[in-house]
Design a protein around this motif. Sequence first.
Motif, mmCIF file in Angstrom:
data_model
loop_
_atom_site.group_PDB
_atom_site.id
_atom_site.type_symbol
_atom_site.label_atom_id
_atom_site.label_comp_id
_atom_site.label_asym_id
_atom_site.label_seq_id
_atom_site.Cartn_x
_atom_site.Cartn_y
_atom_site.Cartn_z
ATOM 1 N N SER A 91 0.835 -1.212 0.000
ATOM 2 C CA SER A 91 0.000 0.000 0.000
ATOM 3 C C SER A 91 0.862 1.251 0.000
ATOM 4 C CB SER A 91 -0.899 0.029 1.233
ATOM 5 O OG SER A 91 -1.678 -1.125 1.268
ATOM 6 N N LYS A 92 1.931 1.221 0.809
ATOM 7 C CA LYS A 92 2.820 2.383 0.871
ATOM 8 C C LYS A 92 3.502 2.614 -0.480
ATOM 9 C CE LYS A 92 3.929 2.093 5.786
ATOM 10 N NZ LYS A 92 4.890 1.513 6.719
ATOM 11 N N ILE A 93 3.949 1.520 -1.092
ATOM 12 C CA ILE A 93 4.638 1.661 -2.393
ATOM 13 C C ILE A 93 3.674 2.249 -3.430
ATOM 14 C CG2 ILE A 93 5.720 0.394 -4.318
ATOM 15 C CD1 ILE A 93 6.788 -1.563 -2.182
ATOM 16 N N ILE A 94 2.432 1.762 -3.402
ATOM 17 C CA ILE A 94 1.431 2.258 -4.360
ATOM 18 C C ILE A 94 1.230 3.766 -4.169
ATOM 19 C CG2 ILE A 94 -1.032 2.156 -4.966
ATOM 20 C CD1 ILE A 94 -0.852 -0.885 -4.254
ATOM 21 N N LEU A 95 1.126 4.166 -2.897
ATOM 22 C CA LEU A 95 0.965 5.598 -2.607
ATOM 23 C C LEU A 95 2.167 6.405 -3.084
ATOM 24 C CD1 LEU A 95 -0.554 6.027 0.936
ATOM 25 C CD2 LEU A 95 -1.332 7.040 -1.200
ATOM 26 N N MET A 96 3.349 5.848 -2.848
ATOM 27 C CA MET A 96 4.571 6.550 -3.248
ATOM 28 C C MET A 96 4.651 6.696 -4.766
ATOM 29 S SD MET A 96 7.315 4.897 -0.660
ATOM 30 C CE MET A 96 7.320 5.326 1.073
ATOM 31 N N CYS A 97 4.201 5.656 -5.467
ATOM 32 C CA CYS A 97 4.177 5.722 -6.940
ATOM 33 C C CYS A 97 3.292 6.878 -7.388
ATOM 34 C CB CYS A 97 3.595 4.441 -7.527
ATOM 35 S SG CYS A 97 4.755 3.151 -7.593
ATOM 36 N N PHE A 98 2.146 6.974 -6.739
ATOM 37 C CA PHE A 98 1.208 8.037 -7.094
ATOM 38 C C PHE A 98 1.829 9.407 -6.826
ATOM 39 C CE2 PHE A 98 -2.445 10.805 -6.352
ATOM 40 C CZ PHE A 98 -3.126 10.599 -7.537
ATOM 41 N N ILE A 99 2.508 9.512 -5.684
ATOM 42 C CA ILE A 99 3.167 10.790 -5.353
ATOM 43 C C ILE A 99 4.224 11.112 -6.411
ATOM 44 C CG2 ILE A 99 4.692 11.935 -3.668
ATOM 45 C CD1 ILE A 99 3.131 10.287 -1.507
ATOM 46 N N ALA B 104 -8.241 14.541 -10.572
ATOM 47 C CA ALA B 104 -7.479 13.762 -11.567
ATOM 48 C C ALA B 104 -7.826 12.285 -11.455
ATOM 49 C CB ALA B 104 -5.984 13.980 -11.376
ATOM 50 N N VAL B 105 -7.841 11.764 -10.223
ATOM 51 C CA VAL B 105 -8.131 10.336 -10.038
ATOM 52 C C VAL B 105 -9.575 10.034 -10.410
ATOM 53 C CG1 VAL B 105 -8.365 8.504 -8.302
ATOM 54 C CG2 VAL B 105 -6.338 9.944 -8.334
ATOM 55 N N PHE C 208 -8.693 13.558 0.998
ATOM 56 C CA PHE C 208 -7.359 12.977 1.145
ATOM 57 C C PHE C 208 -7.477 11.515 1.559
ATOM 58 C CE2 PHE C 208 -3.325 12.369 3.543
ATOM 59 C CZ PHE C 208 -2.468 12.550 2.480
ATOM 60 N N LYS C 209 -8.364 11.260 2.522
ATOM 61 C CA LYS C 209 -8.580 9.881 2.989
ATOM 62 C C LYS C 209 -9.142 9.028 1.848
ATOM 63 C CE LYS C 209 -9.248 10.228 7.961
ATOM 64 N NZ LYS C 209 -10.258 10.281 9.002
ATOM 65 N N ILE D 109 -6.531 4.989 -4.087
ATOM 66 C CA ILE D 109 -5.252 4.700 -4.754
ATOM 67 C C ILE D 109 -4.782 3.295 -4.405
ATOM 68 C CG2 ILE D 109 -2.796 5.336 -4.793
ATOM 69 C CD1 ILE D 109 -3.789 8.272 -4.409
ATOM 70 N N VAL D 110 -4.884 2.962 -3.128
ATOM 71 C CA VAL D 110 -4.463 1.620 -2.709
ATOM 72 C C VAL D 110 -5.329 0.566 -3.401
ATOM 73 C CG1 VAL D 110 -4.295 0.059 -0.732
ATOM 74 C CG2 VAL D 110 -3.504 2.417 -0.528
ATOM 75 N N LYS D 111 -6.619 0.839 -3.480
ATOM 76 C CA LYS D 111 -7.530 -0.119 -4.140
ATOM 77 C C LYS D 111 -7.202 -0.244 -5.621
ATOM 78 C CE LYS D 111 -11.806 -0.513 -1.582
ATOM 79 N NZ LYS D 111 -13.228 -0.216 -1.559
ATOM 80 N N ILE D 112 -6.942 0.907 -6.248
ATOM 81 C CA ILE D 112 -6.613 0.896 -7.678
ATOM 82 C C ILE D 112 -5.356 0.079 -7.894
ATOM 83 C CG2 ILE D 112 -5.777 2.304 -9.612
ATOM 84 C CD1 ILE D 112 -7.504 4.614 -8.417
ATOM 85 N N GLY D 113 -4.353 0.359 -7.070
ATOM 86 C CA GLY D 113 -3.079 -0.349 -7.208
ATOM 87 C C GLY D 113 -3.238 -1.844 -7.056
ATOM 88 N N ALA D 114 -4.131 -2.240 -6.159
ATOM 89 C CA ALA D 114 -4.336 -3.665 -5.931
ATOM 90 C C ALA D 114 -5.266 -4.286 -6.965
ATOM 91 C CB ALA D 114 -4.901 -3.866 -4.539
#
Lengths: 550, 261
Positions: free
Chosen positions: A131-139, A185-186, A293-294, A300-305
């Motif tokens: 989840s953290k990696i997915i968030l970082m990718c988005f950032i 954007a999302v 934000f929440k 984002i985490v859901k999208i990534g997964a």
Amino acid sequence: MELLELWRLSKKVYKEIVFQSVFSLRTSGAVPWGGDAEKSINTLVKNAETNTKVSKYMTAFFIGFIGVFIMFAGPTIEVEREMASIYSVSTILGMVLFIIAFMGIQVATSFVSSRIADLLIAFPVSRRDVSKIILMCFIRIFDIPLIASTVIIPLAYGISYNSVSGAVTTLLSIIVTEIFALTLAVFLALFFYSKVMRGGGKSKWSTFMRLIYMLVWIVPTFLAYSIMSMAPQAIILMKTLAQNASYTFSLLYPFSFGFLVSFMTFFNVSDPKILILSLGSSLIYIVLAAYFFKWLIRRIVKIGAGEILLVSRGEVKDIFISPRSPWLGILKKDLMIASRSPSYFSILAMPVIQAVIFGFSTRSIYASGEAPPVLSLFTFLPLLIMTSVMISFLPSTLLAIEGTAHSYVGSLPLKKKSLFFAKTILSLSSYLVSLFILLMIILATAPTLASIFILLGGIYIFPVFSSIVFEMMVIFKMSGGMLPSGNLYSRPISYLLPIAISSVATVIPVIAYFAIMVLTLSEVLSIIGLVTISILEFAIALMFLLRMKN
Amino acid sequence: MTSYDTQAPPLVVEGLIVKYGFFVAVDNISFMVKPGEIYGLLGPNGAGKTSTLKTIIGLVQPAAGKIEVFGKPISDEIDVKSMIGYIPEEVILMDSLTPREFLEFVTSIRRLDADTANTRLEKLVSAFQFREYFDTPIAALSKGNKQKVAVIAALLHDPPLLILDEPLIGLDAFSSKILKELVTFHAKKGGAVIFSTHIMEVAERLCTRVGIIHKGKIVGEGTVEGLRKLVKSAEGSLEEIFLKVTEQETGVQEMIKALEA
């Protein structure tokens, strides 16, 4: 896993997303393996990274430039500094929202469709770390523009208005704006992905709807790039809006923050009602931003997964297909693909959008209706050249569509003649639509000049036709008679020469026109020169086409 | 469809050399596929199977050699491609299209008339149980379903020569069975098939003849029985024959020992 390590790992995943965003349609089927393939793929990857970096830095530059311009131009408007502060902050917030949301939408769409978790699942990484990696990718997608707006705008405000508290409040309003922009954007990326990219259906209605969605998706992106030139008008607009209905606008974003920042800068309460309204509504926007934000993180985490993407299986009424003649089959397929691929659609729509922009921006030159024919020619010919230069991006783009599934399409008995015919028709259609739009603008502004425009535009079909054919011939020659791999976004350098040749072909008749005009000062002779060279080019292109074996 | 010489062999490859830069992927190979024959091209990864098949279909230019399809040289690109149904190893279709749109494009290029195309399409779609995915974008399909689209596209024009590069990868058991039956039926009615595979059991059961390719050269060719005699292994399976012919048998034993240790 440590944050730093996760951040490093997220770079690898981010690179893959970037690669996919540039290659909205994959090209691997066209790349041979062995020594050349490695070099070729490396070039493609490098180009993808460079394109994305350039886009991010450009966005950051736009934001920085506009931020500094607006913050320092605000006080020069003939109003009190308190009011100037409101207009400046409201304008820049609106622009940052627009720029970040629409410039990031293409990469955000790739993010939505990439299923990052699939890439990470093989690694010994916990679900929390994924989840953290997915968030970082988005950032990483938005990092530079976000940093630019967070740093430059409050700093510019602080310097321009000489206020620390004002700068801090600007910082707060920028953070809220960034969250709004990312949410938008999302949201749009999700909407776009579900409605356009995954939208099947054989009905004409669904095709039409896809085109509409695509336009909604593309046009603001174009506008985002041209927003820089709109900054002065935007400040005036904000001024007019805020002056006319202060109470209402103090409730609305981004004005509420404008009023709040102004108060925090000058601490001057001329109307307590406005202060209360703007403070109250700003607080609501801050709470809303926290909620968004929440939502954003969860989404984002859901999208990534890949949790939100399900295979859509509609009810299939029949499995009847309608084969057409080969060129029509190619044409229909190209339109279908363009209606679902932003990169292809944007290039296909570019001449038309440009026609609208240039048609309106140059109308003042001939709008009086009394412009002499020579002046009309001097205005219309550059207009036509600009349109045809835009058209020169089409043949390479349309040919690249074939390259995307080369390992299959290459096995079909596809005649080069059919291919050339279909791509030429489609490129010419884009020219004709642009011509029609320009004609409509001219009819509305200077109807007496419409006939000259029709004549010139009509003559200009010949060089445009020739340039399309020449470009495709050069591309085929350069790729050894095979279908080219990679599109304009992924291999810009490879397409430079064909596009340059194509552009030269469209410019030569005009150069001939001006040269004869300078030498003879005869308008008739110049037009004869223009027509002769145009027809000569057309004859050469036609000869090439007719001599084609297959 | 282009008329073809039924007397000519479906496929003749003579002295074929394929190079990628300095790397020789296919090194002077020759073989022939006869009518009614299913010819299996076997070999380890990177042996040159896909390069050979891609050259036949015209996706890769040969450095030297002759290839004829029903007596026509592959330089007669359009005629040759009209007689072939091809399934690539890596199925990359046009992802944003639906199978319906993709097949419409393919049948348009192949100039099939609507009646012929739809009659065959109905049968193939039913056979591969594909109806429910017909309007789903290809990008959203599983690998196996994408493979089915490629299979249907390759068979739709009823080609006399089928070139199948690892066609069973990704297909479920049911669809694999259907494809194998179709291939066998195609050969029985006089068509020819050349296909590459890693699955020895399939090759053993399906192929009339096999050619074993290793480091770009054909190191063994014939029926499975003939190859058994050639390598003096009367009991051996095709897999054992394959390992012997490609001189990998000792390597495999050593590798297993090393892994066990």
